[in-house]
Design an enzyme around this catalytic site. Sequence first.
Site, PDB file in Angstrom:
ATOM      1  N   CYS A  54     -56.521 -21.779 -11.316  1.00 13.20           N
ATOM      2  CA  CYS A  54     -57.176 -21.385 -12.571  1.00 13.20           C
ATOM      3  C   CYS A  54     -57.019 -19.893 -12.814  1.00 13.20           C
ATOM      4  O   CYS A  54     -57.089 -19.430 -13.944  1.00 13.20           O
ATOM      5  CB  CYS A  54     -58.653 -21.746 -12.522  1.00 13.20           C
ATOM      6  SG  CYS A  54     -58.945 -23.512 -12.470  1.00 13.20           S
ATOM      7  N   ASP A  74     -61.742 -25.397  -5.390  1.00 10.38           N
ATOM      8  CA  ASP A  74     -60.554 -24.982  -6.121  1.00 10.38           C
ATOM      9  C   ASP A  74     -59.357 -24.813  -5.186  1.00 10.38           C
ATOM     10  O   ASP A  74     -58.401 -24.146  -5.533  1.00 10.38           O
ATOM     11  CB  ASP A  74     -60.825 -23.675  -6.870  1.00 10.38           C
ATOM     12  CG  ASP A  74     -61.238 -22.554  -5.920  1.00 10.38           C
ATOM     13  OD1 ASP A  74     -61.325 -22.807  -4.696  1.00 10.38           O
ATOM     14  OD2 ASP A  74     -61.467 -21.430  -6.390  1.00 10.38           O
TER      15      ASP A  74
END
Length: 318
Positions: A189, A129
């Site tokens: 996110c 990520d």
Amino acid sequence: MDPKLYEKYSRQILFAPIGAAGQQRLLEASAVLVGCGALGTAAANLLVRAGLGRLRIVDRDFVELSNLQRQVLFDEADAREALPKAVAAERKLRAINSGVEVEGVVADLVPRNAEELLSGFDLILDGTDNFETRYLMNDVAVKLGAPWIYAAAVGGYGVTMTIRPGKSPCLACLLERPEPGAAGLEETCDTIGVLNAAASVIASLEAAEAIKLLVGASDAGEGRLVAVEVWAGRFQSICAERNPECRACVRHDFRYLAGAEQPHVTLCGRDSVQIHERGRRLDLELLGQVVLQADLLDGLKLGLQPVDVFLLAPQLSP
Ligand SMILES: [Zn+2]
């Protein structure tokens, strides 16, 4: 092939581009996945069901309740027990397909351990990520000459590209600019959320590319950057080019592997640490601008400069 194995994978063997020969190659193939979140769990699920021979999963995090919306290998019990993701994923994947050698490694991929953790596999998969880890993976993959698949998803969109060092553009070819930028990557996110279907689409594309590469399909990894905006239903596939002066794949300056690029670390999200860099323009504003450029050039013969080929952002929506 053993008749039971043939039966198990019969629907995949019937798929002509794979066939019995391709399935046999897949059964003997190996991959290492870094990051076991939305992308990682979905890609691992597909590859283990497809009959990959061996999969190592490297992840440092623990399962949390907020993961369950998109991380398909975990359930409420895993979150209650706060199991390490690598452990929970290994357990679930072994139950799904006991024929696959699955190894979960609870670790943060850092310069000190990256080469050891990623060596000895046919393919390296991105389930991370953050770009700091991706640049590290890119350095290792280029150094080892190992193919790897870049993948990212945030909000309603995502992007993926297969990288074959020396043959197709690497991540540094695509993203590194000579001049330093201003802002760091802020949106993740944890800040703007992610649509589970967007992560699922990107993970599926990543798994399809992985299977193509591992069965030896001739059209695997042609250096195409695929970008998808799931909410608006838009797909783009752009042919990227190598940077003839690339720091990584041409000059072999592996500064992330050497640890020369120190990450800027902040707390972000409930129990997680987000690592990102200052001084690198990888913010969504930049990505949006570049996509608009790519949009303008859509349909032309795309011989874009490395970074000008880039991702997609909400601006992709008409
Ligand atoms: Zn390169």
